[in-house]
Design a protein around this motif. Sequence first.
Motif, PDB file in Angstrom:
ATOM      1  N   GLN A   1      43.820  44.795  47.968  1.00 48.12           N
ATOM      2  CA  GLN A   1      45.152  45.383  48.043  1.00 48.12           C
ATOM      3  C   GLN A   1      45.958  44.735  49.153  1.00 48.12           C
ATOM      4  OE1 GLN A   1      46.852  47.327  46.293  1.00 48.12           O
ATOM      5  NE2 GLN A   1      45.456  48.468  44.974  1.00 48.12           N
ATOM      6  N   VAL A   2      47.247  44.628  48.904  1.00 44.98           N
ATOM      7  CA  VAL A   2      48.177  44.058  49.875  1.00 44.98           C
ATOM      8  C   VAL A   2      49.306  45.046  50.110  1.00 44.98           C
ATOM      9  CG1 VAL A   2      49.836  42.205  50.285  1.00 44.98           C
ATOM     10  CG2 VAL A   2      47.618  41.685  49.242  1.00 44.98           C
ATOM     11  N   GLN A   3      49.707  45.160  51.343  1.00 43.29           N
ATOM     12  CA  GLN A   3      50.839  46.006  51.683  1.00 43.29           C
ATOM     13  C   GLN A   3      51.927  45.163  52.322  1.00 43.29           C
ATOM     14  OE1 GLN A   3      47.606  46.860  53.105  1.00 43.29           O
ATOM     15  NE2 GLN A   3      47.223  47.783  51.116  1.00 43.29           N
ATOM     16  N   LEU A   4      53.164  45.475  51.969  1.00 40.45           N
ATOM     17  CA  LEU A   4      54.338  44.869  52.613  1.00 40.45           C
ATOM     18  C   LEU A   4      55.110  45.979  53.300  1.00 40.45           C
ATOM     19  CD1 LEU A   4      55.766  42.400  49.916  1.00 40.45           C
ATOM     20  CD2 LEU A   4      54.145  41.935  51.746  1.00 40.45           C
ATOM     21  N   VAL A   5      55.395  45.800  54.558  1.00 42.14           N
ATOM     22  CA  VAL A   5      56.144  46.800  55.311  1.00 42.14           C
ATOM     23  C   VAL A   5      57.405  46.151  55.861  1.00 42.14           C
ATOM     24  CG1 VAL A   5      56.150  48.383  57.264  1.00 42.14           C
ATOM     25  CG2 VAL A   5      54.061  48.070  55.913  1.00 42.14           C
ATOM     26  N   GLU A   6      58.540  46.662  55.417  1.00 34.52           N
ATOM     27  CA  GLU A   6      59.826  46.168  55.876  1.00 34.52           C
ATOM     28  C   GLU A   6      60.367  47.048  56.992  1.00 34.52           C
ATOM     29  OE1 GLU A   6      61.279  45.044  51.337  1.00 34.52           O
ATOM     30  OE2 GLU A   6      62.742  45.566  52.864  1.00 34.52           O
ATOM     31  N   SER A   7      61.151  46.446  57.853  1.00 37.20           N
ATOM     32  CA  SER A   7      61.821  47.204  58.900  1.00 37.20           C
ATOM     33  C   SER A   7      63.073  46.456  59.334  1.00 37.20           C
ATOM     34  CB  SER A   7      60.889  47.411  60.101  1.00 37.20           C
ATOM     35  OG  SER A   7      60.517  46.165  60.664  1.00 37.20           O
ATOM     36  N   GLY A   8      63.960  47.175  60.027  1.00 37.85           N
ATOM     37  CA  GLY A   8      65.107  46.533  60.642  1.00 37.85           C
ATOM     38  C   GLY A   8      66.447  46.823  60.026  1.00 37.85           C
ATOM     39  N   GLY A   9      66.502  47.540  58.931  1.00 38.73           N
ATOM     40  CA  GLY A   9      67.800  47.839  58.329  1.00 38.73           C
ATOM     41  C   GLY A   9      68.554  48.878  59.149  1.00 38.73           C
ATOM     42  N   GLY A  10      69.786  49.147  58.722  1.00 34.61           N
ATOM     43  CA  GLY A  10      70.572  50.150  59.423  1.00 34.61           C
ATOM     44  C   GLY A  10      72.047  49.990  59.180  1.00 34.61           C
ATOM     45  N   LEU A  11      72.823  50.668  60.021  1.00 32.00           N
ATOM     46  CA  LEU A  11      74.281  50.647  59.933  1.00 32.00           C
ATOM     47  C   LEU A  11      74.841  49.793  61.058  1.00 32.00           C
ATOM     48  CD1 LEU A  11      77.009  51.755  58.855  1.00 32.00           C
ATOM     49  CD2 LEU A  11      76.683  53.708  60.405  1.00 32.00           C
ATOM     50  N   VAL A  12      75.747  48.894  60.712  1.00 32.07           N
ATOM     51  CA  VAL A  12      76.329  48.005  61.714  1.00 32.07           C
ATOM     52  C   VAL A  12      77.792  47.767  61.353  1.00 32.07           C
ATOM     53  CG1 VAL A  12      75.653  45.905  60.466  1.00 32.07           C
ATOM     54  CG2 VAL A  12      75.980  45.814  62.952  1.00 32.07           C
ATOM     55  N   TYR A  94      65.266  43.558  49.973  1.00 32.33           N
ATOM     56  CA  TYR A  94      63.847  43.571  49.612  1.00 32.33           C
ATOM     57  C   TYR A  94      63.189  42.254  49.999  1.00 32.33           C
ATOM     58  CZ  TYR A  94      65.227  47.373  46.445  1.00 32.33           C
ATOM     59  OH  TYR A  94      65.726  48.546  45.908  1.00 32.33           O
ATOM     60  N   CYS A  95      61.996  42.337  50.536  1.00 28.98           N
ATOM     61  CA  CYS A  95      61.249  41.099  50.745  1.00 28.98           C
ATOM     62  C   CYS A  95      60.334  40.884  49.541  1.00 28.98           C
ATOM     63  CB  CYS A  95      60.473  41.103  52.048  1.00 28.98           C
ATOM     64  SG  CYS A  95      59.076  42.226  52.113  1.00 28.98           S
ATOM     65  N   ASN A  96      60.042  39.630  49.300  1.00 30.48           N
ATOM     66  CA  ASN A  96      59.176  39.226  48.194  1.00 30.48           C
ATOM     67  C   ASN A  96      58.185  38.199  48.714  1.00 30.48           C
ATOM     68  OD1 ASN A  96      58.900  36.851  45.938  1.00 30.48           O
ATOM     69  ND2 ASN A  96      58.704  38.886  45.056  1.00 30.48           N
ATOM     70  N   VAL A  97      56.934  38.407  48.393  1.00 25.70           N
ATOM     71  CA  VAL A  97      55.883  37.515  48.871  1.00 25.70           C
ATOM     72  C   VAL A  97      55.017  37.088  47.691  1.00 25.70           C
ATOM     73  CG1 VAL A  97      53.845  37.341  50.329  1.00 25.70           C
ATOM     74  CG2 VAL A  97      55.847  38.581  51.145  1.00 25.70           C
ATOM     75  N   VAL A  98      54.836  35.787  47.555  1.00 22.70           N
ATOM     76  CA  VAL A  98      53.923  35.236  46.555  1.00 22.70           C
ATOM     77  C   VAL A  98      52.689  34.749  47.303  1.00 22.70           C
ATOM     78  CG1 VAL A  98      53.565  33.511  44.768  1.00 22.70           C
ATOM     79  CG2 VAL A  98      55.825  34.571  45.055  1.00 22.70           C
ATOM     80  N   LEU A  99      51.537  35.295  46.968  1.00 19.14           N
ATOM     81  CA  LEU A  99      50.342  34.996  47.736  1.00 19.14           C
ATOM     82  C   LEU A  99      49.125  34.846  46.838  1.00 19.14           C
ATOM     83  CD1 LEU A  99      48.484  37.807  47.840  1.00 19.14           C
ATOM     84  CD2 LEU A  99      50.379  38.535  49.298  1.00 19.14           C
ATOM     85  N   TYR A 107      49.422  36.725  43.332  1.00 16.08           N
ATOM     86  CA  TYR A 107      50.203  37.951  43.170  1.00 16.08           C
ATOM     87  C   TYR A 107      51.625  37.741  43.664  1.00 16.08           C
ATOM     88  CZ  TYR A 107      45.882  40.604  42.395  1.00 16.08           C
ATOM     89  OH  TYR A 107      44.699  41.073  41.893  1.00 16.08           O
ATOM     90  N   ASP A 108      52.508  38.564  43.127  1.00 17.05           N
ATOM     91  CA  ASP A 108      53.912  38.581  43.510  1.00 17.05           C
ATOM     92  C   ASP A 108      54.212  40.016  43.959  1.00 17.05           C
ATOM     93  OD1 ASP A 108      56.897  37.251  41.880  1.00 17.05           O
ATOM     94  OD2 ASP A 108      56.680  38.530  43.652  1.00 17.05           O
ATOM     95  N   TYR A 109      54.415  40.219  45.259  1.00 15.61           N
ATOM     96  CA  TYR A 109      54.615  41.557  45.799  1.00 15.61           C
ATOM     97  C   TYR A 109      56.047  41.754  46.273  1.00 15.61           C
ATOM     98  CZ  TYR A 109      49.632  42.701  45.895  1.00 15.61           C
ATOM     99  OH  TYR A 109      48.335  42.984  45.546  1.00 15.61           O
ATOM    100  N   TRP A 110      56.496  43.011  46.165  1.00 18.53           N
ATOM    101  CA  TRP A 110      57.815  43.400  46.667  1.00 18.53           C
ATOM    102  C   TRP A 110      57.675  44.464  47.751  1.00 18.53           C
ATOM    103  CZ3 TRP A 110      62.343  41.133  45.245  1.00 18.53           C
ATOM    104  CH2 TRP A 110      62.312  40.311  44.118  1.00 18.53           C
ATOM    105  N   GLY A 111      58.535  44.363  48.762  1.00 21.45           N
ATOM    106  CA  GLY A 111      58.608  45.408  49.763  1.00 21.45           C
ATOM    107  C   GLY A 111      59.324  46.623  49.227  1.00 21.45           C
ATOM    108  N   GLN A 112      59.332  47.696  50.017  1.00 18.31           N
ATOM    109  CA  GLN A 112      59.911  48.960  49.566  1.00 18.31           C
ATOM    110  C   GLN A 112      61.432  48.977  49.632  1.00 18.31           C
ATOM    111  OE1 GLN A 112      58.690  48.450  52.577  1.00 18.31           O
ATOM    112  NE2 GLN A 112      59.747  49.706  54.109  1.00 18.31           N
TER     113      GLN A 112
END
Length: 120
Positions: A1-12, A94-99, A107-112
């Motif tokens: 299993q692979v997990q993708l964790v995104e962070s850093g968004g917000g209001l600017v 969204y981030c996308n990772v091919v690994l 696999y082709d994974y997408w972040g949340q």
Amino acid sequence: QVQLVESGGGLVQAGGSLRLSCAASGSIASIRSMAWYRQAPGKQREPIAAVTSGGTTNLPDSVKGRFTISRDNAKNTVYLQMNSLKPEDTAVYYCNVVLTSLQGVRYDYWGQGTQVTVSS
């Protein structure tokens, strides 16, 4: 299993900056490519930045010169530095990772997804 964790968004505010991160963890043998996409309300998801394992980057003209993509291979993390943000950059990113997994499967994974909102 692979997990993708995104962070850093917000209001600017327009003209401001944000930095997004996406960290991959789990059963990973190697990462081929890492990319960022975005989807604005009522629009299709579009690619906005990609970086290969060798560090070659590709960005569309709409963000070139304002956005920078980079990756830390040791941390399996991809970053998106966004400067001079405009209201039209408002979207879910969204981030996308091919690994390749430890089992040798590609696999082709997408972040949340992370919301970026730019106010005028």
